[in-house]
Enzyme design. Structure first.
Site, PDB file in Angstrom:
ATOM      1  N   PRO A 232       8.180   2.589   0.433  1.00  0.00           N
ATOM      2  CG  PRO A 232       7.339   1.207  -1.549  1.00  0.00           C
ATOM      3  CD  PRO A 232       8.655   2.685  -1.579  1.00  0.00           C
ATOM      4  CG  ASN A 233       4.205  -1.935   0.991  1.00  0.00           C
ATOM      5  OD1 ASN A 233       3.205  -1.049   1.250  1.00  0.00           O
ATOM      6  ND2 ASN A 233       3.757  -1.699  -0.121  1.00  0.00           N
TER       7      ASN A 233
ATOM      8  NE  ARG B  33       5.637  -6.356   2.663  1.00  0.00           N
ATOM      9  CZ  ARG B  33       6.659  -5.311   2.051  1.00  0.00           C
ATOM     10  NH1 ARG B  33       7.710  -4.969   2.409  1.00  0.00           N
ATOM     11  NH2 ARG B  33       6.558  -5.934   0.676  1.00  0.00           N
TER      12      ARG B  33
ATOM     13  CE1 TYR C 231      10.670  -6.808   2.537  1.00  0.00           C
ATOM     14  CE2 TYR C 231       9.388  -7.932   3.328  1.00  0.00           C
ATOM     15  CZ  TYR C 231       9.395  -7.374   2.785  1.00  0.00           C
ATOM     16  OH  TYR C 231       9.618  -7.906   1.157  1.00  0.00           O
TER      17      TYR C 231
ATOM     18  CG  ASN D 264      14.266  -0.892   1.288  1.00  0.00           C
ATOM     19  OD1 ASN D 264      14.049  -1.560   0.371  1.00  0.00           O
ATOM     20  ND2 ASN D 264      14.985  -2.080   1.636  1.00  0.00           N
TER      21      ASN D 264
ATOM     22  CB  ALA E 208       7.495  -1.244  -5.053  1.00  0.00           C
TER      23      ALA E 208
ATOM     24  CG  HIS F 178      11.738  -3.780  -8.336  1.00  0.00           C
ATOM     25  ND1 HIS F 178      13.342  -4.175  -8.181  1.00  0.00           N
ATOM     26  CD2 HIS F 178      10.902  -3.957  -7.253  1.00  0.00           C
ATOM     27  CE1 HIS F 178      13.280  -4.388  -7.206  1.00  0.00           C
ATOM     28  NE2 HIS F 178      12.293  -4.677  -6.186  1.00  0.00           N
TER      29      HIS F 178
ATOM     30  CD  GLU G 122      19.514  -1.000  -5.787  1.00  0.00           C
ATOM     31  OE1 GLU G 122      18.611  -1.494  -5.714  1.00  0.00           O
ATOM     32  OE2 GLU G 122      19.621  -0.657  -6.847  1.00  0.00           O
TER      33      GLU G 122
ATOM     34  CG  HIS H  24      16.588  -4.846  -2.418  1.00  0.00           C
ATOM     35  ND1 HIS H  24      15.148  -3.694  -2.880  1.00  0.00           N
ATOM     36  CD2 HIS H  24      17.739  -3.844  -3.297  1.00  0.00           C
ATOM     37  CE1 HIS H  24      15.870  -2.627  -3.394  1.00  0.00           C
ATOM     38  NE2 HIS H  24      17.100  -2.540  -3.650  1.00  0.00           N
ATOM     39  CB  ILE H  25      14.944  -5.945   3.790  1.00  0.00           C
ATOM     40  CG1 ILE H  25      15.088  -5.092   4.542  1.00  0.00           C
ATOM     41  CG2 ILE H  25      14.874  -7.778   5.214  1.00  0.00           C
ATOM     42  CD1 ILE H  25      14.031  -4.932   5.467  1.00  0.00           C
TER      43      ILE H  25
ATOM     44  NE  ARG I  34      10.375 -11.049  -2.116  1.00  0.00           N
ATOM     45  CZ  ARG I  34      10.105  -9.871  -1.283  1.00  0.00           C
ATOM     46  NH1 ARG I  34      10.312  -9.237  -1.818  1.00  0.00           N
ATOM     47  NH2 ARG I  34       8.345  -9.923  -1.463  1.00  0.00           N
TER      48      ARG I  34
END
Length: 140
Positions: free
Chosen positions: A10-11, A18, A23, A72, A75, A78, A96, A98-99, A105
């Site tokens: 998502p996103n 964004r 990102y 990726n 969200a 998690h 897996e 993540h950017i 975070r």
């Protein structure tokens, strides 16, 4: 020829728009064009969905015939036991990615339902996280 797929959650369709401070300013399609031209001996495709079930369906579809999956789940990493279970159920190795550095975070981003079933996890290198994952599938 190795066959890899990048699956984005998502996103991530909003990359380039964004939160560019986190990102970056490239769209995923722009980045994908760059990496496919950089690795012409690898057959690559990508898939993005904001819908959890579609990501699970795609993992099931490619999880027994591809040489590698770069995931990726964003969200959903998690929150989605279902995506974690789908990764555990397939044979194709999953990296897996993540950017952003998820450990810098919010606390909830420190948990992954995917990591325990993945070949490896790469976080915090921007879009280069995907390229590092691609390189992990290339024999030395």
């Amino acid at each position: 020829m190795k066959k890899l797929i990048i699956i984005n959650g998502p996103n991530l369709n909003l990359l380039g728009k964004r939160e560019p401070q986190i990102y970056g300013s490239l769209t995923f399609n722009e980045f994908f064009e760059t990496i496919t031209s950089k690795y012409p001996s690898i057959s690559m495709e990508h898939f993005q969905s904001n819908i959890e079930g579609e990501i699970i369906d795609k993992l099931h579809e490619v999880g027994f015939t591809y040489d590698g999956i770069i995931l990726n789940a964003a969200a959903y990493t998690h929150t989605s036991v279902g995506i974690g279970d789908a990764v555990a159920a397939i044979e194709t190795p999953v990296i897996e990615v993540h950017i952003s550095n998820t450990y810098k975070r919010e606390d909830f981003r420190h948990q992954s339902f995917v990591a325990a079933h993945a070949k490896g996890v790469i976080v915090g290198f921007g879009l280069q996280s995907y390229e590092l994952a691609i390189q992990s599938f290339i024999p030395f």
